[in-house]
Design a protein around this motif. Structure first.
Motif, PDB file in Angstrom:
ATOM      1  N   LEU A   1       4.180 -12.537  -7.120  1.00 13.71           N
ATOM      2  CA  LEU A   1       3.234 -12.063  -8.120  1.00 13.71           C
ATOM      3  C   LEU A   1       1.797 -12.254  -7.675  1.00 13.71           C
ATOM      4  CD1 LEU A   1       2.665 -10.888 -10.863  1.00 13.71           C
ATOM      5  CD2 LEU A   1       2.977 -13.149 -11.863  1.00 13.71           C
ATOM      6  N   ILE A   2       1.475 -13.452  -7.188  1.00 13.75           N
ATOM      7  CA  ILE A   2       0.108 -13.729  -6.764  1.00 13.75           C
ATOM      8  C   ILE A   2      -0.245 -12.901  -5.524  1.00 13.75           C
ATOM      9  CG2 ILE A   2      -1.472 -15.493  -5.915  1.00 13.75           C
ATOM     10  CD1 ILE A   2      -0.796 -15.664  -8.904  1.00 13.75           C
ATOM     11  N   VAL A   3       0.670 -12.861  -4.562  1.00  9.89           N
ATOM     12  CA  VAL A   3       0.407 -12.110  -3.331  1.00  9.89           C
ATOM     13  C   VAL A   3       0.242 -10.622  -3.633  1.00  9.89           C
ATOM     14  CG1 VAL A   3       1.437 -11.362  -1.155  1.00  9.89           C
ATOM     15  CG2 VAL A   3       1.486 -13.777  -1.798  1.00  9.89           C
ATOM     16  N   THR A   4       1.118 -10.076  -4.503  1.00  7.49           N
ATOM     17  CA  THR A   4       1.018  -8.664  -4.849  1.00  7.49           C
ATOM     18  C   THR A   4      -0.241  -8.383  -5.659  1.00  7.49           C
ATOM     19  OG1 THR A   4       3.427  -8.417  -4.812  1.00  7.49           O
ATOM     20  CG2 THR A   4       2.181  -6.749  -6.013  1.00  7.49           C
ATOM     21  N   GLY A   5      -0.533  -9.230  -6.653  1.00  5.26           N
ATOM     22  CA  GLY A   5      -1.727  -9.025  -7.460  1.00  5.26           C
ATOM     23  C   GLY A   5      -2.998  -9.117  -6.643  1.00  5.26           C
ATOM     24  N   TYR A   6      -3.088 -10.146  -5.800  1.00  2.00           N
ATOM     25  CA  TYR A   6      -4.271 -10.307  -4.948  1.00  2.00           C
ATOM     26  C   TYR A   6      -4.380  -9.154  -3.947  1.00  2.00           C
ATOM     27  CZ  TYR A   6      -7.528 -12.373  -1.591  1.00  2.00           C
ATOM     28  OH  TYR A   6      -8.598 -12.590  -0.751  1.00  2.00           O
ATOM     29  N   GLY A   7      -3.222  -8.767  -3.395  1.00  2.00           N
ATOM     30  CA  GLY A   7      -3.222  -7.653  -2.442  1.00  2.00           C
ATOM     31  C   GLY A   7      -3.705  -6.364  -3.076  1.00  2.00           C
ATOM     32  N   ALA A   8      -3.281  -6.112  -4.323  1.00  2.00           N
ATOM     33  CA  ALA A   8      -3.717  -4.897  -5.008  1.00  2.00           C
ATOM     34  C   ALA A   8      -5.215  -4.928  -5.290  1.00  2.00           C
ATOM     35  CB  ALA A   8      -2.940  -4.727  -6.315  1.00  2.00           C
ATOM     36  N   LEU A   9      -5.728  -6.090  -5.695  1.00  2.00           N
ATOM     37  CA  LEU A   9      -7.167  -6.204  -5.953  1.00  2.00           C
ATOM     38  C   LEU A   9      -7.968  -5.945  -4.677  1.00  2.00           C
ATOM     39  CD1 LEU A   9      -7.249  -9.337  -8.286  1.00  2.00           C
ATOM     40  CD2 LEU A   9      -7.776  -6.987  -8.940  1.00  2.00           C
ATOM     41  N   MET A  10      -7.517  -6.502  -3.563  1.00  2.00           N
ATOM     42  CA  MET A  10      -8.219  -6.291  -2.303  1.00  2.00           C
ATOM     43  C   MET A  10      -8.109  -4.836  -1.832  1.00  2.00           C
ATOM     44  SD  MET A  10      -9.719  -9.093  -1.555  1.00  2.00           S
ATOM     45  CE  MET A  10      -9.995  -9.122  -3.351  1.00  2.00           C
ATOM     46  N   LEU A  11      -6.972  -4.218  -2.154  1.00  2.00           N
ATOM     47  CA  LEU A  11      -6.775  -2.827  -1.761  1.00  2.00           C
ATOM     48  C   LEU A  11      -7.733  -1.906  -2.521  1.00  2.00           C
ATOM     49  CD1 LEU A  11      -4.551  -1.585   0.169  1.00  2.00           C
ATOM     50  CD2 LEU A  11      -3.424  -0.802  -1.910  1.00  2.00           C
ATOM     51  N   VAL A  12      -7.937  -2.220  -3.802  1.00  2.00           N
ATOM     52  CA  VAL A  12      -8.736  -1.359  -4.663  1.00  2.00           C
ATOM     53  C   VAL A  12     -10.231  -1.640  -4.540  1.00  2.00           C
ATOM     54  CG1 VAL A  12      -9.238  -0.858  -7.097  1.00  2.00           C
ATOM     55  CG2 VAL A  12      -6.868  -0.945  -6.297  1.00  2.00           C
ATOM     56  N   TYR A  13     -10.582  -2.907  -4.255  1.00  2.00           N
ATOM     57  CA  TYR A  13     -11.987  -3.323  -4.256  1.00  2.00           C
ATOM     58  C   TYR A  13     -12.825  -2.465  -3.302  1.00  2.00           C
ATOM     59  CZ  TYR A  13     -16.066  -6.397  -3.819  1.00  2.00           C
ATOM     60  OH  TYR A  13     -17.343  -6.908  -3.796  1.00  2.00           O
ATOM     61  N   ARG A  14     -13.833  -1.807  -3.854  1.00  3.40           N
ATOM     62  CA  ARG A  14     -14.753  -0.966  -3.103  1.00  3.40           C
ATOM     63  C   ARG A  14     -14.045   0.098  -2.244  1.00  3.40           C
ATOM     64  NH1 ARG A  14     -19.718  -4.911  -1.005  1.00  3.40           N
ATOM     65  NH2 ARG A  14     -20.482  -5.453  -3.098  1.00  3.40           N
ATOM     66  N   SER A  15     -12.928   0.563  -2.741  1.00  4.43           N
ATOM     67  CA  SER A  15     -12.179   1.579  -1.984  1.00  4.43           C
ATOM     68  C   SER A  15     -12.577   2.992  -2.386  1.00  4.43           C
ATOM     69  CB  SER A  15     -10.675   1.406  -2.220  1.00  4.43           C
ATOM     70  OG  SER A  15     -10.348   1.713  -3.567  1.00  4.43           O
ATOM     71  N   GLY A  16     -13.273   3.122  -3.507  1.00  2.89           N
ATOM     72  CA  GLY A  16     -13.563   4.459  -4.014  1.00  2.89           C
ATOM     73  C   GLY A  16     -12.326   5.145  -4.551  1.00  2.89           C
ATOM     74  N   ILE A  17     -11.373   4.354  -5.048  1.00  2.00           N
ATOM     75  CA  ILE A  17     -10.100   4.897  -5.516  1.00  2.00           C
ATOM     76  C   ILE A  17     -10.315   5.946  -6.601  1.00  2.00           C
ATOM     77  CG2 ILE A  17      -9.854   3.047  -7.226  1.00  2.00           C
ATOM     78  CD1 ILE A  17      -6.835   3.205  -6.806  1.00  2.00           C
ATOM     79  N   ARG A  18      -9.498   6.974  -6.549  1.00  2.00           N
ATOM     80  CA  ARG A  18      -9.528   8.014  -7.570  1.00  2.00           C
ATOM     81  C   ARG A  18      -8.590   7.591  -8.698  1.00  2.00           C
ATOM     82  NH1 ARG A  18      -5.896  11.737  -7.497  1.00  2.00           N
ATOM     83  NH2 ARG A  18      -5.558  11.452  -5.269  1.00  2.00           N
ATOM     84  N   TRP A  19      -9.170   7.319  -9.880  1.00  4.36           N
ATOM     85  CA  TRP A  19      -8.363   6.839 -10.993  1.00  4.36           C
ATOM     86  C   TRP A  19      -7.779   8.020 -11.761  1.00  4.36           C
ATOM     87  CZ3 TRP A  19      -6.909   2.047 -10.890  1.00  4.36           C
ATOM     88  CH2 TRP A  19      -7.722   1.079 -10.311  1.00  4.36           C
ATOM     89  N   ASP A  20      -6.463   8.086 -11.790  1.00  2.00           N
ATOM     90  CA  ASP A  20      -5.775   9.048 -12.640  1.00  2.00           C
ATOM     91  C   ASP A  20      -4.625   8.322 -13.312  1.00  2.00           C
ATOM     92  OD1 ASP A  20      -3.883   8.742 -10.674  1.00  2.00           O
ATOM     93  OD2 ASP A  20      -3.836  10.840 -10.062  1.00  2.00           O
ATOM     94  N   MET A  21      -3.739   9.042 -13.966  1.00  2.00           N
ATOM     95  CA  MET A  21      -2.661   8.388 -14.710  1.00  2.00           C
ATOM     96  C   MET A  21      -1.765   7.554 -13.801  1.00  2.00           C
ATOM     97  SD  MET A  21      -2.945   8.809 -17.920  1.00  2.00           S
ATOM     98  CE  MET A  21      -1.311   8.426 -18.536  1.00  2.00           C
ATOM     99  N   THR A  22      -1.501   8.058 -12.601  1.00  2.00           N
ATOM    100  CA  THR A  22      -0.654   7.306 -11.669  1.00  2.00           C
ATOM    101  C   THR A  22      -1.291   5.980 -11.293  1.00  2.00           C
ATOM    102  OG1 THR A  22       0.326   9.321 -10.752  1.00  2.00           O
ATOM    103  CG2 THR A  22       0.425   7.336  -9.393  1.00  2.00           C
ATOM    104  N   SER A  23      -2.513   6.027 -10.796  1.00  2.00           N
ATOM    105  CA  SER A  23      -3.162   4.798 -10.328  1.00  2.00           C
ATOM    106  C   SER A  23      -3.445   3.847 -11.486  1.00  2.00           C
ATOM    107  CB  SER A  23      -4.446   5.131  -9.570  1.00  2.00           C
ATOM    108  OG  SER A  23      -5.312   5.941 -10.343  1.00  2.00           O
ATOM    109  N   ARG A  24      -3.826   4.395 -12.663  1.00  2.00           N
ATOM    110  CA  ARG A  24      -4.072   3.529 -13.814  1.00  2.00           C
ATOM    111  C   ARG A  24      -2.808   2.782 -14.230  1.00  2.00           C
ATOM    112  NH1 ARG A  24      -7.009   8.163 -15.944  1.00  2.00           N
ATOM    113  NH2 ARG A  24      -9.259   7.798 -15.857  1.00  2.00           N
ATOM    114  N   LEU A  25      -1.716   3.509 -14.357  1.00  2.00           N
ATOM    115  CA  LEU A  25      -0.464   2.886 -14.797  1.00  2.00           C
ATOM    116  C   LEU A  25       0.038   1.861 -13.788  1.00  2.00           C
ATOM    117  CD1 LEU A  25       1.268   6.030 -16.316  1.00  2.00           C
ATOM    118  CD2 LEU A  25       0.788   3.902 -17.557  1.00  2.00           C
ATOM    119  N   LEU A  26      -0.046   2.169 -12.499  1.00  2.00           N
ATOM    120  CA  LEU A  26       0.403   1.225 -11.486  1.00  2.00           C
ATOM    121  C   LEU A  26      -0.466  -0.021 -11.469  1.00  2.00           C
ATOM    122  CD1 LEU A  26       1.305   3.601  -8.520  1.00  2.00           C
ATOM    123  CD2 LEU A  26       2.882   2.431 -10.070  1.00  2.00           C
TER     124      LEU A  26
END
Length: 496
Positions: A318-343
């Protein structure tokens, strides 16, 4: 230490079998949500089903949600794992067919045979109904669970075969050469690591569950075949706890595969990631005793071990996945849509749902809280805002022909209705548990009813949002089918 990474492979599109899994999951999840809403309305004294029907719905709701979570999680795992190994489409289909056969058997046992002994089928209740249901009804329920279990065993055996053919053994598929030796950058993809872990624990859990089901079926018709009740309870909770945990370990593969496509960043599979999955492979099989802390007849070392490991298991994946997701998204310019929001919100739901379990796993708290609505508050958060949100995100991912197209206003409204509705619904459970409202009671005391009515109002909100998600997915499947047919006709005309 060298960091091992992987670049997401190209997605070949969904197989018909995966879409069939998701269509069945959508229908059953909606039905189970309707059953859950009816139970809350009954406790809120807004409708009058009667105790017998309440417990019938509770039995179907529990068994249905556990089973359909397994089917939906398997769809996510199979879809992405086939990019790395060769899986059998025939086994995928066989599992779904056996699942549907098992569902029909369970529905018949409850709706026609009046079985309402809860999905946990704790011994000796199925055979000691005091005339409320027949031996045949109890046998049909347990046989239905057994048929579903056989399907999942076949699926996981096929996954095991494919992984071993590709990687040689499970230790390599878990990345042990890179974890315990030199990190050469060639660790298996996170999807392979997660699938290997799930295959190991679920095969063990399913075999244990099937064993106790067979023993109880024999005992129903040959009472002289005695079963130790404490052993039976331990086996049932081991099977159930492993299986329901494995559902989210399968579904989180969607996060590992889809978020990198949105951020254009690879998911890092370093030593910490590999160690966390290896640790959880062991720990997930030893945390179920936190459901048994009030069973004083169990050896004290057994309960203490489960208590300690239950604390530790909260952290690795849980911690590794949560931290990994935060680092993946941080300053990535991710495009937020229903898929990315829900995930992304699903990781919050997973973490938020784990916290009440962490608290309930404390022995002094467990004695007071475990048989209250605190526990449904925990696992509804974990499943609805965690695992089911991952499945909805996966559905949007598959159903969106143009991934650059913006979501419409109804989609965005449904997202917030789902999040707010789920939070309100689950918090009503947790607060009720804090107020010592008992779980599994069809009739509530007058002072408990206001909490039930608040929970029912939020349940209507989240069910409405879920209906929209499923309708959108089904509509897009039909549109995709028509597009495929038009392409086929055009190709045929060109060929002529």
């Amino acid at each position: 230490m060298t960091t091992t990474t992987y670049t997401p492979t190209s997605d070949r599109g969904a197989e018909t079998g995966v879409l069939a899994y998701l269509a069945v999951a959508a229908a059953v999840v909606l039905l189970m949500m309707a059953f859950g809403l009816l139970m809350r309305l009954e406790q809120a004294q807004l409708i009058s089903l009667g105790a017998a029907w309440f417990y019938k719905l509770m039995t179907l709701h529990g068994a249905g949600m556990v089973g359909i979570a397994g089917i939906a999680g398997a769809a996510v795992m199979w879809h992405f794992l086939r990019q790395y190994v060769v899986l059998s489409k025939m086994i995928l289909t066989a599992n779904l067919v056996l699942f549907l056969i098992g569902v029909v058997m369970i529905l018949a046992s409850v709706l026609l045979g009046d079985f309402h002994g809860a999905w946990t089928f704790l011994f000796p209740l199925p055979g000691s109904s005091q005339g409320l249901w027949s031996t045949h009804a109890a046998a049909l329920f347990m046989a239905g669970l057994l048929v579903i279990g056989v399907g999942f065993v076949l699926l996981h055996l096929d996954v095991a075969r494919a992984i071993i053919v590709r990687y040689g053994n499970f230790s390599r598929a878990l990345g042990w050469p890179q974890l315990f030796g030199h990190d050469d950058g060639n660790a298996p993809a996170p999807t392979v690591v997660a699938s290997t872990m799930v295959t190991i624990v679920n095969l063990i859990g399913l075999v244990v569950g099937a064993s106790i089901l067979v023993m109880m079926l024999v005992n129903l018709y040959i009472p002289a075949f005695s079963i130790d009740a404490l052993l039976a309870k331990g086996m049932i909770y081991f099977f159930g706890h492993v299986f329901i945990n494995a559902t989210i370990y399968m579904a989180v593969i969607g996060v590992y595969e889809i978020l990198p496509r949105y951020t254009q960043r690879p998911w890092k599979a370093n030593k910490v990631f590999l160690a966390s999955w290896t640790a959880s492979t062991l720990m997930v099989m030893f945390i179920f005793p936190h459901h048994l802390l009030m069973d004083f007849a169990f050896p004290k070392w057994f309960l203490i071990t489960g208590h300690v490991i239950g604390y530790l298991n909260t952290f690795p994946i849980l911690i590794v996945t949560g931290y990994g997701a935060l680092m993946l998204v941080y300053r990535s310019g991710i495009r937020w849509d229903m898929t990315s929001r829900l995930l992304f919100v699903s990781l919050f739901g997973w973490a938020a749902g784990a916290m009440p379990a962490f608290i309930d796993g404390t022995i002094t708290v467990n004695y007071v809280m475990h048989n209250t609505l605190w526990v449904p508050g925990h696992f509804h958060t974990y499943l609805l805002l965690g695992m089911i949100a991952m499945i909805f995100g996966f559905m949007y991912y598959l159903g969106k022909a143009d991934h650059d197209a913006p979501d419409n206003a109804i989609d965005r409204a449904a997202f917030w209705a789902f999040v707010i509705g789920t939070l309100g619904f689950t918090l009503s459970f947790l607060y009720s548990g804090k107020e010592s409202v008992a779980r599994r009671f069809a009739v509530h005391l007058p002072e408990w009813v206001p909490y039930d009515r608040i929970g029912a109002a939020f349940a209507v909100m989240l069910v409405t949002a879920a209906v929209w998600f499923m309708l959108r997915f089904i509509a897009r499947l039909r549109l995709a089918g028509r597009d495929h047919a038009r392409v086929s006709l055009a190709c045929g005309a060109v060929a002529k």
